[in-house]
Write a protein that holds these residues in place. Sequence first.
Motif, PDB file in Angstrom:
ATOM      1  N   LEU A 142       8.143   8.937   6.374  1.00 18.38           N
ATOM      2  CA  LEU A 142       7.137   7.907   6.604  1.00 18.38           C
ATOM      3  C   LEU A 142       6.865   7.722   8.094  1.00 18.38           C
ATOM      4  N   SER A 143       5.703   7.184   8.396  1.00 21.90           N
ATOM      5  CA  SER A 143       5.387   6.812   9.774  1.00 21.90           C
ATOM      6  C   SER A 143       6.131   5.526  10.126  1.00 21.90           C
ATOM      7  N   GLY A 144       6.109   5.167  11.415  1.00 23.97           N
ATOM      8  CA  GLY A 144       6.756   3.932  11.844  1.00 23.97           C
ATOM      9  C   GLY A 144       6.167   2.709  11.170  1.00 23.97           C
ATOM     10  N   GLY A 145       4.837   2.669  11.049  1.00 18.04           N
ATOM     11  CA  GLY A 145       4.188   1.538  10.406  1.00 18.04           C
ATOM     12  C   GLY A 145       4.519   1.450   8.926  1.00 18.04           C
ATOM     13  N   GLN A 146       4.572   2.598   8.254  1.00 16.71           N
ATOM     14  CA  GLN A 146       4.923   2.606   6.840  1.00 16.71           C
ATOM     15  C   GLN A 146       6.362   2.144   6.624  1.00 16.71           C
ATOM     16  N   SER A 147       7.270   2.586   7.486  1.00 19.09           N
ATOM     17  CA  SER A 147       8.660   2.153   7.385  1.00 19.09           C
ATOM     18  C   SER A 147       8.769   0.641   7.567  1.00 19.09           C
ATOM     19  N   ARG A 148       7.987   0.108   8.496  1.00 20.68           N
ATOM     20  CA  ARG A 148       8.007  -1.334   8.722  1.00 20.68           C
ATOM     21  C   ARG A 148       7.532  -2.075   7.475  1.00 20.68           C
ATOM     22  N   ARG A 149       6.512  -1.531   6.818  1.00 19.51           N
ATOM     23  CA  ARG A 149       6.027  -2.167   5.585  1.00 19.51           C
ATOM     24  C   ARG A 149       7.100  -2.173   4.513  1.00 19.51           C
ATOM     25  N   ASP A 164       1.367   1.672  16.610  1.00 16.64           N
ATOM     26  CA  ASP A 164       0.008   1.803  17.124  1.00 16.64           C
ATOM     27  C   ASP A 164      -0.836   0.620  16.667  1.00 16.64           C
ATOM     28  N   LEU A 165      -2.021   0.504  17.219  1.00 14.16           N
ATOM     29  CA  LEU A 165      -2.871  -0.653  16.982  1.00 14.16           C
ATOM     30  C   LEU A 165      -3.197  -0.839  15.503  1.00 14.16           C
ATOM     31  N   GLU A 166      -3.535   0.253  14.819  1.00 11.46           N
ATOM     32  CA  GLU A 166      -3.889   0.156  13.401  1.00 11.46           C
ATOM     33  C   GLU A 166      -2.691  -0.285  12.559  1.00 11.46           C
ATOM     34  N   SER A 167      -1.527   0.275  12.831  1.00 10.24           N
ATOM     35  CA  SER A 167      -0.323  -0.096  12.083  1.00 10.24           C
ATOM     36  C   SER A 167       0.038  -1.551  12.331  1.00 10.24           C
ATOM     37  N   ARG A 168      -0.104  -2.014  13.572  1.00 13.69           N
ATOM     38  CA  ARG A 168       0.152  -3.416  13.888  1.00 13.69           C
ATOM     39  C   ARG A 168      -0.764  -4.318  13.095  1.00 13.69           C
ATOM     40  N   ALA A 169      -2.040  -3.970  13.063  1.00 10.77           N
ATOM     41  CA  ALA A 169      -3.008  -4.788  12.334  1.00 10.77           C
ATOM     42  C   ALA A 169      -2.681  -4.832  10.844  1.00 10.77           C
ATOM     43  N   ASP A 170      -2.226  -3.718  10.284  1.00 14.09           N
ATOM     44  CA  ASP A 170      -1.860  -3.671   8.864  1.00 14.09           C
ATOM     45  C   ASP A 170      -0.698  -4.619   8.572  1.00 14.09           C
ATOM     46  N   ILE A 171       0.325  -4.602   9.429  1.00 12.39           N
ATOM     47  CA  ILE A 171       1.502  -5.445   9.222  1.00 12.39           C
ATOM     48  C   ILE A 171       1.112  -6.920   9.295  1.00 12.39           C
ATOM     49  N   VAL A 172       0.338  -7.279  10.310  1.00  8.05           N
ATOM     50  CA  VAL A 172      -0.098  -8.668  10.460  1.00  8.05           C
ATOM     51  C   VAL A 172      -0.904  -9.106   9.237  1.00  8.05           C
ATOM     52  N   ALA A 173      -1.804  -8.249   8.764  1.00  3.15           N
ATOM     53  CA  ALA A 173      -2.645  -8.587   7.622  1.00  3.15           C
ATOM     54  C   ALA A 173      -1.822  -8.806   6.355  1.00  3.15           C
ATOM     55  N   ILE A 174      -0.815  -7.966   6.146  1.00  2.00           N
ATOM     56  CA  ILE A 174       0.039  -8.107   4.961  1.00  2.00           C
ATOM     57  C   ILE A 174       0.764  -9.449   4.980  1.00  2.00           C
ATOM     58  N   GLY A 213       0.779  -1.227   0.000  1.00  2.00           N
ATOM     59  CA  GLY A 213       0.000   0.000   0.000  1.00  2.00           C
ATOM     60  C   GLY A 213       0.811   1.278   0.000  1.00  2.00           C
ATOM     61  N   LEU A 214       2.022   1.227  -0.582  1.00  2.00           N
ATOM     62  CA  LEU A 214       2.881   2.418  -0.561  1.00  2.00           C
ATOM     63  C   LEU A 214       3.387   2.784  -1.957  1.00  2.00           C
ATOM     64  N   ALA A 215       2.666   2.405  -2.994  1.00  2.00           N
ATOM     65  CA  ALA A 215       3.102   2.713  -4.356  1.00  2.00           C
ATOM     66  C   ALA A 215       3.254   4.217  -4.570  1.00  2.00           C
ATOM     67  N   GLU A 216       2.377   5.005  -3.967  1.00  2.00           N
ATOM     68  CA  GLU A 216       2.427   6.452  -4.163  1.00  2.00           C
ATOM     69  C   GLU A 216       3.548   7.119  -3.365  1.00  2.00           C
ATOM     70  N   ARG A 217       4.184   6.375  -2.457  1.00  2.00           N
ATOM     71  CA  ARG A 217       5.263   6.945  -1.639  1.00  2.00           C
ATOM     72  C   ARG A 217       6.638   6.473  -2.120  1.00  2.00           C
ATOM     73  N   ARG A 218       6.725   5.883  -3.282  1.00  2.00           N
ATOM     74  CA  ARG A 218       7.976   5.262  -3.726  1.00  2.00           C
ATOM     75  C   ARG A 218       9.139   6.249  -3.835  1.00  2.00           C
ATOM     76  N   ASP A 219       8.843   7.504  -4.123  1.00  2.01           N
ATOM     77  CA  ASP A 219       9.912   8.498  -4.275  1.00  2.01           C
ATOM     78  C   ASP A 219      10.068   9.394  -3.049  1.00  2.01           C
ATOM     79  N   ASP A 220       9.408   9.025  -1.948  1.00  2.00           N
ATOM     80  CA  ASP A 220       9.534   9.785  -0.707  1.00  2.00           C
ATOM     81  C   ASP A 220      10.658   9.207   0.146  1.00  2.00           C
ATOM     82  N   LYS A 221      11.368  10.068   0.839  1.00  2.00           N
ATOM     83  CA  LYS A 221      12.423   9.596   1.731  1.00  2.00           C
ATOM     84  C   LYS A 221      11.822   8.873   2.932  1.00  2.00           C
ATOM     85  N   ILE A 222      12.554   7.904   3.408  1.00  4.96           N
ATOM     86  CA  ILE A 222      12.084   7.098   4.534  1.00  4.96           C
ATOM     87  C   ILE A 222      11.773   7.970   5.749  1.00  4.96           C
TER      88      ILE A 222
END
Length: 255
Positions: free
Chosen positions: A137-144, A168-178, A125-134
């Motif tokens: 990003l949020s902690g959850g996005q960096s983990r992804r 956070d809870l939402e970011s954790r759930a996203d990582i587990v789901a992926i 879910g980060l195709a639009e952030r491909r050219d952004d510096k790390i």
Amino acid sequence: MSGDALAVEAVSHRFGARTALDAVSFAVPRGAFVALLGPNGAGKTTLFSVVTRLYASQAGRVVLLGHDLGREPSQALARLGVVFQARTLDTDLTVRQNLLYHAALHGIPRKAALARIAPLLDRIGLAERRDDKIRTLSGGQSRRVEIARALIHSPDLLLLDEPTVGLDLESRADIVAIVRALVREEGLSVLWATHIFDEIEAEDRVVVLHRGRIVARGVAGALSEPSGSLETAFRQMTAERRPDGPRRDDPRRVA
């Protein structure tokens, strides 16, 4: 256990007089999600360091996808992806630059790497952030992104050491789901180290590590009985034990 994605056989490791791992044995079947459950200091990170050959194995044997890690390290590690607990992305590089750099380390040509990066970024879910510096990003996005990086060379086995710590809870759930989608849809084998109970589902295989020893293993739902919850069962499993092993009245003790 030769048909498994990962076979850990009687692995022990010491730091001076302290025993970090004591004859640890378990397996991760191909295409399965296995949770390595244990409190901080249980030995999970030491085990990951042995399996990834950051530490030389002092005793025992590790087999990755049919390759003995001691005899065939290159063949074994080539099919392994790892997400360590410590964050290791270069924050001054973009998402795509981080992935390209890691692909180059695996000998993947740039054109092939770019072809792999696009669907990986779509999946996380980060195709639009491909050219952004790390650093943006949020902690959850960096983990992804770290998960995408671990998959860049198309491994068959993925190890994740406490991948949701500090999120956070939402970011954790996203990582587990992926990660669960990768197991379900692509047949990836996963060893997920955690101390967070709500990341484990009733049908998951669980290995409980405590003070460097495996004190229980089985399907999460079965281990939860008769206490009613995995957390309660875990607290019972990791209660003070006899020096020679689990309490003899514990029905979940390892034979």
